[in-house]
Motif scaffolding. Structure first.
Motif, PDB file in Angstrom:
ATOM      1  N   TYR A 225       0.853  -1.182   0.000  1.00  0.00           N
ATOM      2  CA  TYR A 225       0.000   0.000   0.000  1.00  0.00           C
ATOM      3  C   TYR A 225       0.892   1.237   0.000  1.00  0.00           C
ATOM      4  O   TYR A 225       1.920   1.272   0.678  1.00  0.00           O
ATOM      5  CB  TYR A 225      -0.905   0.022   1.228  1.00  0.00           C
ATOM      6  N   PHE A 226       0.454   2.254  -0.758  1.00  0.00           N
ATOM      7  CA  PHE A 226       1.216   3.504  -0.831  1.00  0.00           C
ATOM      8  C   PHE A 226       0.252   4.677  -0.750  1.00  0.00           C
ATOM      9  O   PHE A 226      -0.824   4.677  -1.353  1.00  0.00           O
ATOM     10  CB  PHE A 226       2.010   3.580  -2.141  1.00  0.00           C
ATOM     11  N   ASP A 227       0.646   5.691   0.018  1.00  0.00           N
ATOM     12  CA  ASP A 227      -0.159   6.898   0.139  1.00  0.00           C
ATOM     13  C   ASP A 227       0.779   8.071   0.388  1.00  0.00           C
ATOM     14  O   ASP A 227       1.818   7.916   1.038  1.00  0.00           O
ATOM     15  CB  ASP A 227      -1.163   6.759   1.288  1.00  0.00           C
ATOM     16  N   ASN A 228       0.412   9.246  -0.134  1.00  0.00           N
ATOM     17  CA  ASN A 228       1.179  10.454   0.161  1.00  0.00           C
ATOM     18  C   ASN A 228       0.276  11.669   0.054  1.00  0.00           C
ATOM     19  O   ASN A 228      -0.919  11.560  -0.275  1.00  0.00           O
ATOM     20  CB  ASN A 228       2.407  10.582  -0.743  1.00  0.00           C
ATOM     21  N   ASP A 229       0.828  12.849   0.330  1.00  0.00           N
ATOM     22  CA  ASP A 229       0.025  14.076   0.386  1.00  0.00           C
ATOM     23  C   ASP A 229      -0.499  14.493  -0.977  1.00  0.00           C
ATOM     24  O   ASP A 229      -1.486  15.245  -1.061  1.00  0.00           O
ATOM     25  CB  ASP A 229       0.870  15.206   0.991  1.00  0.00           C
ATOM     26  N   VAL A 230       0.106  14.036  -2.061  1.00  0.00           N
ATOM     27  CA  VAL A 230      -0.355  14.417  -3.398  1.00  0.00           C
ATOM     28  C   VAL A 230      -1.710  13.783  -3.714  1.00  0.00           C
ATOM     29  O   VAL A 230      -2.483  14.299  -4.522  1.00  0.00           O
ATOM     30  CB  VAL A 230       0.697  14.010  -4.456  1.00  0.00           C
ATOM     31  N   LEU A 231      -2.042  12.684  -3.049  1.00  0.00           N
ATOM     32  CA  LEU A 231      -3.260  11.940  -3.355  1.00  0.00           C
ATOM     33  C   LEU A 231      -4.471  12.405  -2.570  1.00  0.00           C
ATOM     34  O   LEU A 231      -5.547  11.811  -2.696  1.00  0.00           O
ATOM     35  CB  LEU A 231      -3.023  10.449  -3.088  1.00  0.00           C
ATOM     36  N   ILE A 232      -4.332  13.445  -1.739  1.00  0.00           N
ATOM     37  CA  ILE A 232      -5.466  13.924  -0.957  1.00  0.00           C
ATOM     38  C   ILE A 232      -5.807  15.352  -1.365  1.00  0.00           C
ATOM     39  O   ILE A 232      -5.003  16.063  -1.974  1.00  0.00           O
ATOM     40  CB  ILE A 232      -5.174  13.863   0.557  1.00  0.00           C
ATOM     41  N   ALA A 233      -7.021  15.782  -1.012  1.00  0.00           N
ATOM     42  CA  ALA A 233      -7.483  17.124  -1.379  1.00  0.00           C
ATOM     43  C   ALA A 233      -6.832  18.187  -0.493  1.00  0.00           C
ATOM     44  O   ALA A 233      -6.327  17.900   0.599  1.00  0.00           O
ATOM     45  CB  ALA A 233      -9.003  17.203  -1.251  1.00  0.00           C
ATOM     46  N   ARG A 234      -6.863  19.417  -0.976  1.00  0.00           N
ATOM     47  CA  ARG A 234      -6.313  20.529  -0.215  1.00  0.00           C
ATOM     48  C   ARG A 234      -7.165  20.796   1.025  1.00  0.00           C
ATOM     49  O   ARG A 234      -8.389  20.808   0.952  1.00  0.00           O
ATOM     50  CB  ARG A 234      -6.274  21.783  -1.098  1.00  0.00           C
ATOM     51  N   PRO A 235      -6.560  21.000   2.181  1.00  0.00           N
ATOM     52  CA  PRO A 235      -7.354  21.247   3.397  1.00  0.00           C
ATOM     53  C   PRO A 235      -8.084  22.584   3.330  1.00  0.00           C
ATOM     54  O   PRO A 235      -7.631  23.535   2.666  1.00  0.00           O
ATOM     55  CB  PRO A 235      -6.299  21.238   4.510  1.00  0.00           C
ATOM     56  N   ARG A 236      -9.213  22.671   4.020  1.00  0.00           N
ATOM     57  CA  ARG A 236     -10.004  23.892   4.031  1.00  0.00           C
ATOM     58  C   ARG A 236      -9.387  24.933   4.960  1.00  0.00           C
ATOM     59  O   ARG A 236      -8.661  24.608   5.890  1.00  0.00           O
ATOM     60  CB  ARG A 236     -11.431  23.587   4.493  1.00  0.00           C
ATOM     61  N   GLU A 237      -9.749  26.207   4.707  1.00  0.00           N
ATOM     62  CA  GLU A 237      -9.335  27.262   5.608  1.00  0.00           C
ATOM     63  C   GLU A 237     -10.155  27.206   6.893  1.00  0.00           C
ATOM     64  O   GLU A 237     -11.313  26.764   6.889  1.00  0.00           O
ATOM     65  CB  GLU A 237      -9.512  28.627   4.934  1.00  0.00           C
ATOM     66  N   THR A 238      -9.559  27.642   7.983  1.00  0.00           N
ATOM     67  CA  THR A 238     -10.252  27.649   9.269  1.00  0.00           C
ATOM     68  C   THR A 238     -10.276  29.065   9.826  1.00  0.00           C
ATOM     69  O   THR A 238      -9.358  29.865   9.592  1.00  0.00           O
ATOM     70  CB  THR A 238      -9.574  26.715  10.279  1.00  0.00           C
ATOM     71  N   LEU A 239     -11.326  29.379  10.572  1.00  0.00           N
ATOM     72  CA  LEU A 239     -11.486  30.688  11.179  1.00  0.00           C
ATOM     73  C   LEU A 239     -10.826  30.688  12.554  1.00  0.00           C
ATOM     74  O   LEU A 239     -11.027  29.767  13.345  1.00  0.00           O
ATOM     75  CB  LEU A 239     -12.974  31.023  11.304  1.00  0.00           C
ATOM     76  N   ARG A 240     -10.056  31.737  12.850  1.00  0.00           N
ATOM     77  CA  ARG A 240      -9.353  31.797  14.122  1.00  0.00           C
ATOM     78  C   ARG A 240      -9.205  33.237  14.577  1.00  0.00           C
ATOM     79  O   ARG A 240      -9.374  34.188  13.794  1.00  0.00           O
ATOM     80  CB  ARG A 240      -7.972  31.167  14.002  1.00  0.00           C
TER      81      ARG A 240
ATOM     82  N   TYR B 163      -9.127  34.249   8.586  1.00  0.00           N
ATOM     83  CA  TYR B 163      -9.097  32.890   8.044  1.00  0.00           C
ATOM     84  C   TYR B 163      -7.636  32.459   7.910  1.00  0.00           C
ATOM     85  O   TYR B 163      -6.799  33.206   7.415  1.00  0.00           O
ATOM     86  CB  TYR B 163      -9.781  32.824   6.677  1.00  0.00           C
ATOM     87  N   PHE B 164      -7.383  31.250   8.391  1.00  0.00           N
ATOM     88  CA  PHE B 164      -6.027  30.711   8.306  1.00  0.00           C
ATOM     89  C   PHE B 164      -5.991  29.650   7.219  1.00  0.00           C
ATOM     90  O   PHE B 164      -6.779  28.695   7.221  1.00  0.00           O
ATOM     91  CB  PHE B 164      -5.604  30.104   9.651  1.00  0.00           C
ATOM     92  N   ALA B 165      -5.081  29.819   6.266  1.00  0.00           N
ATOM     93  CA  ALA B 165      -4.952  28.868   5.154  1.00  0.00           C
ATOM     94  C   ALA B 165      -4.107  27.683   5.613  1.00  0.00           C
ATOM     95  O   ALA B 165      -2.878  27.766   5.676  1.00  0.00           O
ATOM     96  CB  ALA B 165      -4.317  29.550   3.951  1.00  0.00           C
TER      97      ALA B 165
END
Length: 283
Positions: A98-113, A126-128
């Protein structure tokens, strides 16, 4: 896992309520059974990492939402009962990766802080969130077959998981105000073995073993830079030895009478290291 055949139940993954919720109950109200022995975490009732065995080791999964037999513990959620694989008269094996890395996942959402740069705590922004580069490898090796034809069989499997994650950020209290890179590595081993024995048509027994220790080296600061620069992130880590022993004997003298004995032993011992110790005093 397949739905229970008793009736359709409502279940969904609820991270904030402790993994999977069944019929409205939180994940901590479920009972997780592997080869007849409960593997629910004694700390929060959920399925711990040491018991999340690869599906290549699983032969059958049953989900019960009501009408539990007396052999299962009392629960207001569901009972998830898993049986590990057994060997047969023919030899079968499997090799995979099995292989997985950060390229295979969606971009994380921005969060309010609240802005950490505003001491009055009145500024909202908003924090990116950045995507941490990571790589995960999971080789799998299994083998099953006969010891004595039609009487004794074995199954064995090994499936470790190796993961490395890096993070680049600037800590607000760092006098140099320069970006730094931190890394954390983790390893979780899953090693299983099972022997089934059926000397008579009415008598069947098995013993199984699962070794699933985990270890983490290094820790990561907060992405938003609010972690203290004096924290020894590279020295932090943890290790968690874990093992599970199961055995069972089932005797069916007649078509209406079944005598069964199940037993097991579970060992876990999580330890953290590198955590600074201090003496606090107040006046």
């Amino acid at each position: 896992p397949p739905m229970s055949r008793e009736r359709t139940s409502t279940r969904r993954n609820e991270p904030k309520s402790g993994q999977y919720a069944i019929d409205g109950a939180s994940g901590s109200e479920n009972a997780w059974i592997i080869d007849g022995v409960e593997r629910s975490s004694i700390q929060n009732g959920t399925l711990g990492a040491s018991a999340r065995i690869p599906y290549e080791f699983v032969q059958e999964v049953e989900v019960k939402s009501s009408g539990f037999e007396s052999q299962y513990p009392a629960t207001t959620g569901g009972v998830i009962n898993a049986v590990t694989r057994s060997g047969g008269n023919d030899f079968h094996g499997q090799v995979g990766l099995y292989f997985d890395n950060d390229v295979l996942i969606a971009r994380p959402r921005e969060t309010l802080r609240l802005s950490p740069l505003d001491s009055s705590q009145n500024t909202v922004e908003y924090f990116a969130n950045r995507r941490d580069p990571y790589r995960e490898l999971g080789p799998v090796v299994t083998l099953g077959g006969k010891i004595i034809k039609d009487q004794a069989w074995f199954f064995a499997g090994w499936s470790p998981t190796f993961r490395r994650t890096t993070r680049v950020t600037t800590l607000f209290d760092d006098p140099a105000k320069t970006p730094q890179e931190w890394a954390t590595t983790s390893r979780r081993d899953y090693l299983t073995g099972k022997v089934d024995y059926a000397p008579l048509a009415q008598l069947r027994a098995f013993v199984s073993y699962l070794y699933s220790p985990g270890k983490t080296n290094g820790n990561l600061p907060a992405q938003d830079g609010t972690s203290r620069s004096t924290t020894p992130f590279t020295q932090l880590g943890s290790r968690a030895p874990a093992a599970n022993y199961n055995w069972s004997v089932t005797y069916t003298p007649t078509a209406t009478l079944v005598l069964s004995y199940h037993g097991g032993y579970v060992y876990t011992n999580s330890k953290s290291y590198g955590v600074p110790s201090s003496v606090f005093s107040s006046k």
